[in-house]
Scaffold this motif. Structure first.
Motif, PDB file in Angstrom:
ATOM      1  N   PRO A   1       0.987  -1.258  -0.154  1.00 43.34           N
ATOM      2  CA  PRO A   1       0.076  -0.144  -0.133  1.00 43.34           C
ATOM      3  C   PRO A   1       0.925   1.179   0.116  1.00 43.34           C
ATOM      4  O   PRO A   1       2.112   1.188   0.382  1.00 43.34           O
ATOM      5  CB  PRO A   1      -0.661  -0.048   1.141  1.00 43.34           C
ATOM      6  CG  PRO A   1      -0.944  -1.536   1.777  1.00 43.34           C
ATOM      7  CD  PRO A   1       0.675  -2.081   1.212  1.00 43.34           C
ATOM      8  N   ALA A   2       0.180   2.251  -0.327  1.00 44.38           N
ATOM      9  CA  ALA A   2       1.261   3.507  -0.462  1.00 44.38           C
ATOM     10  C   ALA A   2       1.790   3.881   0.877  1.00 44.38           C
ATOM     11  O   ALA A   2       3.040   4.563   0.677  1.00 44.38           O
ATOM     12  CB  ALA A   2       0.082   4.821  -0.654  1.00 44.38           C
ATOM     13  N   ALA A   3       1.111   3.741   1.920  1.00 43.13           N
ATOM     14  CA  ALA A   3       1.940   3.878   3.221  1.00 43.13           C
ATOM     15  C   ALA A   3       3.101   3.388   3.499  1.00 43.13           C
ATOM     16  O   ALA A   3       4.063   3.717   3.833  1.00 43.13           O
ATOM     17  CB  ALA A   3       1.156   3.767   4.474  1.00 43.13           C
ATOM     18  N   ALA A   4       3.086   1.844   3.157  1.00 40.06           N
ATOM     19  CA  ALA A   4       4.110   1.259   3.404  1.00 40.06           C
ATOM     20  C   ALA A   4       5.310   1.412   2.320  1.00 40.06           C
ATOM     21  O   ALA A   4       6.333   1.396   2.708  1.00 40.06           O
ATOM     22  CB  ALA A   4       3.787  -0.285   3.021  1.00 40.06           C
ATOM     23  N   ALA A   5       4.916   1.754   0.907  1.00 37.55           N
ATOM     24  CA  ALA A   5       5.896   1.925   0.200  1.00 37.55           C
ATOM     25  C   ALA A   5       6.547   3.130   0.644  1.00 37.55           C
ATOM     26  O   ALA A   5       7.816   3.457   0.484  1.00 37.55           O
ATOM     27  CB  ALA A   5       5.144   2.141  -1.291  1.00 37.55           C
ATOM     28  N   SER A   6       5.732   4.490   1.164  1.00 37.14           N
ATOM     29  CA  SER A   6       6.412   5.575   1.582  1.00 37.14           C
ATOM     30  C   SER A   6       7.491   5.201   2.568  1.00 37.14           C
ATOM     31  O   SER A   6       8.450   5.715   2.623  1.00 37.14           O
ATOM     32  CB  SER A   6       5.438   6.394   2.230  1.00 37.14           C
ATOM     33  OG  SER A   6       4.682   6.944   0.862  1.00 37.14           O
ATOM     34  N   ALA A   7       7.096   4.190   3.542  1.00 34.40           N
ATOM     35  CA  ALA A   7       7.921   4.058   4.695  1.00 34.40           C
ATOM     36  C   ALA A   7       9.519   3.617   4.256  1.00 34.40           C
ATOM     37  O   ALA A   7      10.749   3.663   4.834  1.00 34.40           O
ATOM     38  CB  ALA A   7       7.475   2.962   5.737  1.00 34.40           C
ATOM     39  N   ALA A   8       9.407   2.676   3.032  1.00 33.82           N
ATOM     40  CA  ALA A   8      10.694   2.129   2.356  1.00 33.82           C
ATOM     41  C   ALA A   8      11.133   3.161   1.682  1.00 33.82           C
ATOM     42  O   ALA A   8      12.138   2.969   0.929  1.00 33.82           O
ATOM     43  CB  ALA A   8      10.486   0.842   1.950  1.00 33.82           C
ATOM     44  N   GLY A   9      10.827   4.514   1.366  1.00 25.52           N
ATOM     45  CA  GLY A   9      11.251   5.263   0.495  1.00 25.52           C
ATOM     46  C   GLY A   9      10.358   5.192  -0.967  1.00 25.52           C
ATOM     47  O   GLY A   9       9.897   4.075  -0.916  1.00 25.52           O
ATOM     48  N   PRO A  10      10.346   6.272  -1.685  1.00 24.50           N
ATOM     49  CA  PRO A  10       9.344   6.309  -2.739  1.00 24.50           C
ATOM     50  C   PRO A  10       9.942   5.518  -3.864  1.00 24.50           C
ATOM     51  O   PRO A  10      11.283   5.582  -3.878  1.00 24.50           O
ATOM     52  CB  PRO A  10       9.291   7.875  -2.995  1.00 24.50           C
ATOM     53  CG  PRO A  10      10.782   8.562  -2.448  1.00 24.50           C
ATOM     54  CD  PRO A  10      10.984   7.863  -1.446  1.00 24.50           C
ATOM     55  N   THR A  11       8.985   4.708  -4.265  1.00 27.58           N
ATOM     56  CA  THR A  11       9.620   3.972  -5.655  1.00 27.58           C
ATOM     57  C   THR A  11       9.504   5.024  -6.955  1.00 27.58           C
ATOM     58  O   THR A  11      10.109   4.587  -7.613  1.00 27.58           O
ATOM     59  CB  THR A  11       8.587   2.627  -5.680  1.00 27.58           C
ATOM     60  OG1 THR A  11       7.071   3.160  -5.932  1.00 27.58           O
ATOM     61  CG2 THR A  11       8.605   1.854  -4.767  1.00 27.58           C
TER      62      THR A  11
ATOM     63  N   ALA B   1       8.767  14.613  -6.775  1.00 28.17           N
ATOM     64  CA  ALA B   1       9.635  15.846  -6.827  1.00 28.17           C
ATOM     65  C   ALA B   1      10.359  15.820  -8.300  1.00 28.17           C
ATOM     66  O   ALA B   1      10.845  17.108  -8.689  1.00 28.17           O
ATOM     67  CB  ALA B   1      10.685  15.834  -5.832  1.00 28.17           C
ATOM     68  N   ASP B   2      10.661  14.859  -8.887  1.00 28.47           N
ATOM     69  CA  ASP B   2      11.553  15.007 -10.402  1.00 28.47           C
ATOM     70  C   ASP B   2      10.482  15.339 -11.402  1.00 28.47           C
ATOM     71  O   ASP B   2      11.019  15.988 -12.416  1.00 28.47           O
ATOM     72  CB  ASP B   2      11.926  13.604 -10.733  1.00 28.47           C
ATOM     73  CG  ASP B   2      13.186  12.796  -9.873  1.00 28.47           C
ATOM     74  OD1 ASP B   2      13.806  14.002  -9.181  1.00 28.47           O
ATOM     75  OD2 ASP B   2      13.226  11.888  -9.701  1.00 28.47           O
ATOM     76  N   ILE B   3       9.191  15.333 -11.311  1.00 27.52           N
ATOM     77  CA  ILE B   3       8.158  15.749 -12.401  1.00 27.52           C
ATOM     78  C   ILE B   3       8.288  17.276 -12.397  1.00 27.52           C
ATOM     79  O   ILE B   3       8.158  17.860 -11.450  1.00 27.52           O
ATOM     80  CB  ILE B   3       6.812  15.232 -12.137  1.00 27.52           C
ATOM     81  CG1 ILE B   3       6.916  13.587 -11.971  1.00 27.52           C
ATOM     82  CG2 ILE B   3       5.898  15.734 -13.050  1.00 27.52           C
ATOM     83  CD1 ILE B   3       5.549  12.988 -11.625  1.00 27.52           C
ATOM     84  N   ASP B   4       8.222  17.905 -13.826  1.00 26.02           N
ATOM     85  CA  ASP B   4       8.434  18.995 -14.014  1.00 26.02           C
ATOM     86  C   ASP B   4       7.085  19.586 -14.397  1.00 26.02           C
ATOM     87  O   ASP B   4       6.458  19.139 -15.467  1.00 26.02           O
ATOM     88  CB  ASP B   4       9.172  19.468 -15.231  1.00 26.02           C
ATOM     89  CG  ASP B   4       9.402  20.956 -15.384  1.00 26.02           C
ATOM     90  OD1 ASP B   4       8.617  21.634 -15.141  1.00 26.02           O
ATOM     91  OD2 ASP B   4      10.354  21.447 -16.072  1.00 26.02           O
ATOM     92  N   THR B   5       6.143  20.070 -13.806  1.00 30.60           N
ATOM     93  CA  THR B   5       4.576  20.070 -13.912  1.00 30.60           C
ATOM     94  C   THR B   5       4.509  21.431 -14.848  1.00 30.60           C
ATOM     95  O   THR B   5       3.366  21.779 -15.078  1.00 30.60           O
ATOM     96  CB  THR B   5       3.991  20.362 -12.565  1.00 30.60           C
ATOM     97  OG1 THR B   5       4.380  21.345 -11.877  1.00 30.60           O
ATOM     98  CG2 THR B   5       3.849  19.188 -11.829  1.00 30.60           C
ATOM     99  N   SER B   6       5.623  22.140 -14.931  1.00 32.33           N
ATOM    100  CA  SER B   6       5.606  23.306 -16.049  1.00 32.33           C
ATOM    101  C   SER B   6       5.265  22.979 -17.326  1.00 32.33           C
ATOM    102  O   SER B   6       5.024  23.669 -18.380  1.00 32.33           O
ATOM    103  CB  SER B   6       6.720  24.313 -15.745  1.00 32.33           C
ATOM    104  OG  SER B   6       7.961  23.702 -16.373  1.00 32.33           O
ATOM    105  N   ILE B   7       5.727  21.627 -17.675  1.00 29.21           N
ATOM    106  CA  ILE B   7       5.697  20.862 -19.027  1.00 29.21           C
ATOM    107  C   ILE B   7       4.347  20.061 -18.725  1.00 29.21           C
ATOM    108  O   ILE B   7       4.288  19.298 -18.007  1.00 29.21           O
ATOM    109  CB  ILE B   7       6.932  19.886 -19.305  1.00 29.21           C
ATOM    110  CG1 ILE B   7       8.276  21.026 -19.208  1.00 29.21           C
ATOM    111  CG2 ILE B   7       6.718  19.331 -20.777  1.00 29.21           C
ATOM    112  CD1 ILE B   7       9.387  20.219 -19.454  1.00 29.21           C
TER     113      ILE B   7
END
Length: 712
Positions: free
Chosen positions: A49-59, A63-69
């Protein structure tokens, strides 16, 4: 094996520049029966689940996504531009991206292994793999000894070249050089017989050029590079002891020699055709192609018995080779052989030879500012010489059995999705579908590493002879390869080492192969949700399986034979669809300041078919997995749906930047499209992508109906 038909996911990140340029090969080191199909749900690879994945670090780091594009205008920029801006290309590389970063991690692991082996080699078991790798690496890292030796290691070969007087002497020299694993002018290896793939035969193939392709010898745009190449030849000869004035004359002779050889060589696009890879003849008929070169004597010198015949794969090239044996002055042959003897040896000689080679092939040809540190260069030699042996130590150190089991589940699920797509095609007849499914049934997936490791007992390595060790390994590996001639094909043998960050398909044994080093993030993540894994390694699996049905693979049956299993009408429909993909990629001009430098859609067709088929198949497999886990299908992670994350990871795999000179070189030689175009090329043909990101007609990532490509 004949390497030209092994179809890797990407151009090997560890490929030596000189090997790329020359069309020559280092002697690289070259599974399991598929498990019963598992349910799609089991392929979540411990999906959390998302929470568990976050605990292990984002997969996936949003933050890498450039939302201006806008994703629908430039999906590669949307996913990768910020990462590329924050991660400049290191000075010792010509490109930097997801593949390269993962390969660097693999190199660091290998470095730890060989460094430890070198420190403990003297006390290791006599003749053990650990001792041989340790001594090989130690001898390469002993820079002072290598520098003291200078040109001395090559002098015996240069003296033989100096003694050549007649065409008969040339033939004898070529035969003898090959017998020590040192190819001259052409290549000789084993490979599956295109007409009886269960058996291995001999193949001779064109080679012998110092520039990347035949076009570099004639086209006006390469005129300056030709001048620089002649200067490089002259300097190389001078370093080898030739007087300056004579070195220039010899360099001109070498250029003339190679230009004549290039004129008879096939271009990369031509070499992709199976009919240009295989021309089976008897030894007697081969002698008619080359009346001045006796093939029976050549095979006798190699210790190989050829029964019914072998493949003279490019007859025109070998006819020209024979003509040059008879008509080209022996002095010109000596210049050519002398230069290539020194050039081939340069990576294993003193610093001045290594720097000279890097200055041309690294800086001038590929635009690389700095040479790799010595340990990386020596590690390349270890991989070329004893790659599978190092691979065993790599697997023992880092690869977990659980990863292999989870990858097998994904392979089964993606393969099943491919079968369903074939069965549901609306443009293919039932007769051809039946043949396609018959081929699908004989796929052999191989995961991680070989079931049986090579033996190295016949290879002698010394602690203090770097050049001698590399040459001994070349000899050993060459005879290991050609000993297969006349023997049954071993489908379980590998054509890549476990530590290679890549994957491949081989049509002549119908295997899909996934080395251990690629079974990690961003391709494969034990903490990742289904979308991440299907968008990464799932798409890689689909890519390799789709190669079985690309423009080349579709010309081979399930047994690996070059046979037509299509109806005429179906083949026509297939080629009409692939022509649209050729047109799509022909339009791309990926280099900012070179608007006339376009992708060659025909050269890259096989990889583009595999990307398109593989991504579609992986997407289908993801949907099946999500049906088993509806809660995950409905949830968003970091604000993105599973469908969106699937495409995010596909694009992330292809993130990276490349230096302009290297990019130009790849456009001429690489059957893969540039990475940034692979990120967008297949998705732009998929309605699933447009739906996931709510793209509208007219958006750049949405191809209209007339230009949308659908094949598998």
């Amino acid at each position: 094996m004949t390497t030209q038909f092994i179809k890797p996911l990407a151009l090997a990140v560890s490929l030596a520049l000189a090997a790329t340029a020359c069309g020559k090969h280092d002697d690289a080191a070259p599974a399991s029966t598929p498990a019963p199909s598992q349910s799609a749900a089991s392929a979540s690879t411990a999906a959390a689940p998302a929470a568990a994945a976050s605990a292990a670090g984002p997969t996936f780091n949003i933050a890498d996504i450039d939302t201006s594009i806008q994703a629908c205008d430039d999906f590669n920029g949307f996913v990768n531009s910020k990462w590329i801006a924050a991660n400049p290309i290191p000075n010792d590389r010509t490109r930097w991206g997801a593949f390269d970063k993962l390969a660097e991690a693999s190199l660091n692991t290998q470095h730890d292994i060989v460094d430890s082996a070198a420190k403990n080699a003297d006390s290791a078991a006599a003749g053990s793999v650990e001792q041989k790798i340790g001594w090989l690496y130690h001898s390469g890292m002993d820079e002072a000894s290598v520098d003291r030796a200078g040109i001395d290691p090559v002098k015996p070969q240069l003296e033989k070249i100096d003694g050549l007087k007649t065409p008969a002497d040339l033939v004898a020299f070529i035969n003898d050089s090959f017998s020590h694993g040192d190819s001259k002018v052409f290549d000789f290896s084993s490979g599956a017989d295109f007409k009886n793939a269960k058996m291995q035969i001999g193949y001779v193939n064109q080679s012998g050029l110092g520039l990347p392709t035949k076009d570099y010898y004639t086209k006006p745009e390469h005129a300056e590079l030709r001048k620089q190449y002649v200067a490089y030849i002259a300097k190389t000869l001078q370093l080898g002891g030739v007087a300056e004035a004579d070195a220039q004359k010899q360099a001109d002779a070498v250029m003339k020699f190679e230009t004549q050889l290039a004129a008879a060589s096939l271009a990369p696009v031509e070499l992709r055709k199976p009919e240009n890879q295989y021309h089976f003849v008897s030894v007697k008929d081969a002698d008619k192609i080359t009346p001045h070169f006796n093939w029976e004597k050549f095979f006798d010198a190699q210790g190989v018995k050829v029964d019914k015949g072998f493949s003279v794969s490019q007859p025109k090239f070998f006819a020209e080779f024979d003509k040059m044996l008879a008509a080209t002055p022996v002095n010109d042959w000596q210049a050519y052989l002398r230069f290539h003897a020194i050039d081939d040896a340069s990576p294993y000689l003193s610093k001045n030879f290594q720097d000279n080679k890097f200055d041309f092939y690294g800086k001038t040809l590929a635009g690389q500012p700095e040479q790799k540190p010595r340990w990386k260069r020596v590690l390349t030699a270890v991989n070329s010489s004893m790659g599978e042996a190092l691979g065993k130590l790599y697997v023992d150190k880092v690869f977990q059995p659980e990863a292999k089991a989870r990858a097998q589940e994904l392979v089964d699920n993606v393969r099943n999705a491919l079968k369903v797509r074939i069965q549901n095609l609306d443009w293919m007849s039932d007769a051809t579908k039946a043949k396609a499914i018959a081929k699908w049934n004989t796929f052999l997936p191989k995961i991680g590493y070989p079931d049986k490791w090579r033996e190295w007992s016949g290879l002698n390595v010394k602690s203090d002879d770097y050049y001698g060790n590399v040459m001994a390994a070349a000899d050993f590996n060459y005879h290991y390869d050609i000993a297969k001639i006349g023997q049954p094909t071993d489908r379980k043998e590998w054509g890549m080492t476990p530590q290679t960050v890549n994957a491949y398909y081989n049509p002549t044994d119908n295997t899909i192969n996934f080395p251990a080093a690629i079974l990690q993030p961003p391709f494969f993540d034990a903490n990742g949700d289904d979308a991440i894994n299907y968008g990464g390694i799932g798409a890689v699996i689909g890519h390799e399986a789709s190669h079985g049905f690309d423009d080349q693979g579709s010309q081979f049956d399930g047994d690996g034979n070059n046979e037509n299993w299509w109806t005429k009408d179906d083949r026509t429909k297939f080629e009409a669809r692939t022509a649209k993909l050729v047109a799509q990629f022909n339009e791309y001009a990926p280099i900012k300041d070179k608007p006339d430098a376009h992708v060659n859609g025909q050269l890259t067709l096989g990889e583009n078919i595999a990307d398109l088929g593989g991504l579609n198949v992986a997407y289908d497999a993801l949907q099946e997995a999500l049906k088993k886990n509806p809660k995950e299908a409905d949830e968003k992670i970091d604000g993105y749906s599973e469908d969106q994350r699937f495409f995010l990871n596909w694009a992330r795999v292809w993130r990276g930047a490349i230096r302009e000179k290297q990019a130009l070189l790849y456009l001429n030689v690489d059957p893969h499209a540039p990475a940034q175009l692979r990120a967008i090329g297949a998705p732009s043909n998929m309605e699933a992508f447009a739906k996931a990101y709510q793209c509208k007609p007219g958006d750049k990532m949405v191809r209209d109906a007339d230009h949308q490509v659908k094949i598998w």
